[in-house]
Motif scaffolding. Structure first.
Motif, PDB file in Angstrom:
ATOM      1  N   GLN A 153       0.694  -1.391  -0.242  1.00 14.01           N
ATOM      2  CA  GLN A 153       0.039   0.345  -0.252  1.00 14.01           C
ATOM      3  C   GLN A 153       1.342   1.356  -0.131  1.00 14.01           C
ATOM      4  OE1 GLN A 153      -3.764   0.873   2.231  1.00 14.01           O
ATOM      5  NE2 GLN A 153      -2.796   0.139   3.522  1.00 14.01           N
ATOM      6  N   ASN A 154       0.781   2.275  -0.314  1.00 14.07           N
ATOM      7  CA  ASN A 154       1.329   3.652  -1.190  1.00 14.07           C
ATOM      8  C   ASN A 154       0.337   4.662  -1.070  1.00 14.07           C
ATOM      9  OD1 ASN A 154       2.776   1.067  -2.252  1.00 14.07           O
ATOM     10  ND2 ASN A 154       4.446   2.850  -2.443  1.00 14.07           N
ATOM     11  N   VAL A 155       0.731   5.624  -0.299  1.00 16.69           N
ATOM     12  CA  VAL A 155       0.001   6.901  -0.203  1.00 16.69           C
ATOM     13  C   VAL A 155       0.427   7.832  -0.432  1.00 16.69           C
ATOM     14  CG1 VAL A 155      -1.194   8.319   1.769  1.00 16.69           C
ATOM     15  CG2 VAL A 155      -1.104   6.266   1.898  1.00 16.69           C
ATOM     16  N   TYR A 156      -0.266   8.880  -2.176  1.00 14.85           N
ATOM     17  CA  TYR A 156       0.266   9.980  -2.084  1.00 14.85           C
ATOM     18  C   TYR A 156      -0.498  11.388  -1.564  1.00 14.85           C
ATOM     19  CZ  TYR A 156       3.150   7.228  -4.976  1.00 14.85           C
ATOM     20  OH  TYR A 156       3.880   6.743  -5.364  1.00 14.85           O
ATOM     21  N   THR A 157      -0.043  12.196  -1.762  1.00 20.91           N
ATOM     22  CA  THR A 157      -0.750  13.398  -0.899  1.00 20.91           C
ATOM     23  C   THR A 157      -0.695  14.622  -2.430  1.00 20.91           C
ATOM     24  OG1 THR A 157       1.158  14.602   0.130  1.00 20.91           O
ATOM     25  CG2 THR A 157      -0.436  13.229   1.132  1.00 20.91           C
ATOM     26  N   GLY A 158      -1.724  15.035  -2.206  1.00 16.51           N
ATOM     27  CA  GLY A 158      -1.940  16.912  -3.635  1.00 16.51           C
ATOM     28  C   GLY A 158      -1.713  16.534  -4.792  1.00 16.51           C
ATOM     29  N   ASN A 218       3.181   6.636   7.544  1.00 17.39           N
ATOM     30  CA  ASN A 218       1.945   6.963   7.779  1.00 17.39           C
ATOM     31  C   ASN A 218       0.853   7.708   7.831  1.00 17.39           C
ATOM     32  OD1 ASN A 218       2.336   3.794   6.805  1.00 17.39           O
ATOM     33  ND2 ASN A 218       2.622   2.922   8.779  1.00 17.39           N
ATOM     34  N   LEU A 219      -0.503   7.404   7.161  1.00 16.91           N
ATOM     35  CA  LEU A 219      -1.672   8.435   7.162  1.00 16.91           C
ATOM     36  C   LEU A 219      -2.370   8.239   7.205  1.00 16.91           C
ATOM     37  CD1 LEU A 219      -0.012  10.917   3.889  1.00 16.91           C
ATOM     38  CD2 LEU A 219       0.117  11.683   6.431  1.00 16.91           C
ATOM     39  N   HIS A 220      -3.137   9.142   7.609  1.00 26.21           N
ATOM     40  CA  HIS A 220      -4.910   8.524   8.253  1.00 26.21           C
ATOM     41  C   HIS A 220      -5.239   9.310   7.145  1.00 26.21           C
ATOM     42  CE1 HIS A 220      -9.187   8.515  10.182  1.00 26.21           C
ATOM     43  NE2 HIS A 220      -8.491   7.281  11.107  1.00 26.21           N
ATOM     44  N   CYS A 230      -4.604   2.835  11.467  1.00 29.16           N
ATOM     45  CA  CYS A 230      -4.423   2.357   9.982  1.00 29.16           C
ATOM     46  C   CYS A 230      -3.480   1.518   9.400  1.00 29.16           C
ATOM     47  CB  CYS A 230      -4.262   3.988   9.243  1.00 29.16           C
ATOM     48  SG  CYS A 230      -4.859   5.054   9.383  1.00 29.16           S
ATOM     49  N   THR A 231      -4.048   0.339   8.096  1.00 26.46           N
ATOM     50  CA  THR A 231      -3.408  -0.215   7.929  1.00 26.46           C
ATOM     51  C   THR A 231      -2.441   0.049   7.456  1.00 26.46           C
ATOM     52  OG1 THR A 231      -4.300  -0.022   5.866  1.00 26.46           O
ATOM     53  CG2 THR A 231      -5.198  -1.642   7.458  1.00 26.46           C
ATOM     54  N   GLU A 232      -0.951  -0.752   7.710  1.00 21.92           N
ATOM     55  CA  GLU A 232       0.842  -0.405   6.836  1.00 21.92           C
ATOM     56  C   GLU A 232       0.101   0.316   5.345  1.00 21.92           C
ATOM     57  OE1 GLU A 232       3.751   0.611   8.040  1.00 21.92           O
ATOM     58  OE2 GLU A 232       2.422  -1.059   9.491  1.00 21.92           O
ATOM     59  N   GLN A 233       1.273   1.314   5.498  1.00 21.25           N
ATOM     60  CA  GLN A 233       1.607   1.865   4.118  1.00 21.25           C
ATOM     61  C   GLN A 233       3.200   2.154   3.631  1.00 21.25           C
ATOM     62  OE1 GLN A 233      -0.830   5.641   5.250  1.00 21.25           O
ATOM     63  NE2 GLN A 233      -2.140   4.339   6.215  1.00 21.25           N
TER      64      GLN A 233
END
Length: 390
Positions: A153-158, A218-220, A230-233
């Motif tokens: 799981q990968n998270v990106y912002t903006g 990791n982000l919410h 939250c699950t691991e990112q």
């Protein structure tokens, strides 16, 4: 119990935000009906009691070398409650949780037991799976399973809205499951969560994604909240059931105190629908915790919001401000009306029943099945009287 009472409603894990499971008479919890009945490794199915939570079933399946095709953002919810309300999860090629059902056992109004299966009576099963609690009490469910798999799981912002509009389907197809989190207040998507299968051979670990920046921790989904539940990112591999949900089983889901609404529109209307809602951003903002946008593959289930259409779901997690939310929803529903939006059955909506009738082509047939299984309205309540049987 069904024979004993003239009025009765079954409860799952009570995660619905409207009156679908409410009763002024008798409530029957299925929480202790939480066992795995059988695992058919050769036929790739598992049969469970309806009260089992996905967070209880998933580790068992993984240990046996199997997995489900999809999970909701919360593992805290029961199999029976999830399928009867068409709760979904995400993925442009992934059907909702109900689409995995190959068999049902129901106790109907006269106390008799009905067995439905894909093999013997597929069309009646399609009618009954998303049953909205109207047909009887679900006691057992048989689900399709597949070999277990690992995910990242990968998270990106903006993510700029200017990038989302021309690339919507590419962005939503960038992983096995993709979620967008947005507050309707800016010209960019707050967060993009990309869940990728390790066996797919690639995943998104680059520093940028369509102009969005890779998260450094990791982000919410609600950016101001801590991410420990939250699950691991951060691209760390893990079993499917520890990545497909957004939240861990042992923690309070989402914000803990909230209301939820959700509306489904056909995939080809996605950006038009998002832009229509965005015009209400100033009204929405003060009452919103976060919006999530997801995709779900189409299915053949009569009362599913994804019936015969791959859909985009626009989900609102509201502050617990009931009066304000109920005043806002008709405006949102009006904005989404040109796209024939369908509401999530377990969340708050205000659509007129006549509007619902026009958006579910199989509703008349479903009402006939309700009349067959529950001719005297034993399982009916205010929600069903208003929205389905009225």
């Amino acid at each position: 119990m069904v024979k004993k009472h003239n009025k009765l409603k079954a409860l799952g894990t009570r995660h619905c935000f409207n009156a679908i499971a409410d009763s002024h008479d008798n409530l029957l919890s299925t929480s202790k009906m939480n066992k795995v009945v059988s695992l058919d490794a050769k036929g790739k199915t598992v049969t469970v009691e309806a009260g089992i939570k996905y967070g209880e079933l998933a580790p068992y399946l993984h240990e046996k070398g199997f997995a489900l095709h999809n999970l909701a953002s919360l593992p805290h919810i029961s199999v029976g409650g999830s399928i009867t309300t068409a709760t979904h999860g995400s993925g442009i090629k992934n059907g909702n949780l109900s689409s995995a059902v190959t068999g049902l056992e129901l106790v109907i109004a006269d106390g008799s037991i009905v067995h439905l299966s894909k093999a013997a009576d597929a069309e009646k099963l399609n009618a009954a799976v998303v049953g909205l609690g109207a047909l009887g009490i679900i006691t057992k469910v048989t689900l399709e399973i597949q070999p277990t798999y690992m995910m990242r799981q990968n998270v990106y912002t903006g993510l700029p809205m200017a990038q989302l509009k021309p690339n919507f389907e590419k962005i939503m197809s960038a992983g096995y499951s993709v979620s967008l989190f947005y507050d309707w207040q800016t010209d960019h998507i707050n967060e993009v969560w990309i869940k990728s299968r390790v066996d797919a051979g690639s995943y998104h670990n680059q520093p940028e994604f369509y102009g969005a920046k890779a998260a450094t921790k990791n982000l919410h989904p609600i950016i101001d909240l801590a991410a420990e539940n939250c699950t691991e990112q951060m691209g760390v591999p893990g079993p499917w059931y520890e990545r497909l949900p957004h939240f861990k089983m042992g923690f309070t889901p989402s914000s803990g105190k909230e209301l939820q609404s959700e509306f489904f529109v056909p995939l080809h209307h996605a950006m038009d629908a998002i832009e229509a809602v965005s015009k209400l951003g100033k009204q929405i903002g003060p009452h919103l915790l976060i919006t999530e946008v997801r995709t779900i593959a189409g299915d053949n289930l009569w009362m599913s919001p994804c019936h015969n259409q791959t859909s985009v779901a626009i989900h609102f997690t509201w502050k617990q401000e009931t009066e304000a939310v109920l005043a806002l929803l008709p405006q949102i529903e009006k904005a989404l009306s040109p796209f024939n939006a369908r509401p999530h059955w377990g969340k708050v909506f205000t659509m007129n029943p006549k509007v619902l009738e026009g958006r579910y082509e199989k509703l008349a047939g479903f009402k006939k099945l309700v009349a067959e299984y529950d001719p005297h309205g034993k399982f009916r309540n205010g929600f069903l009287d208003r929205n389905i049987c009225g």
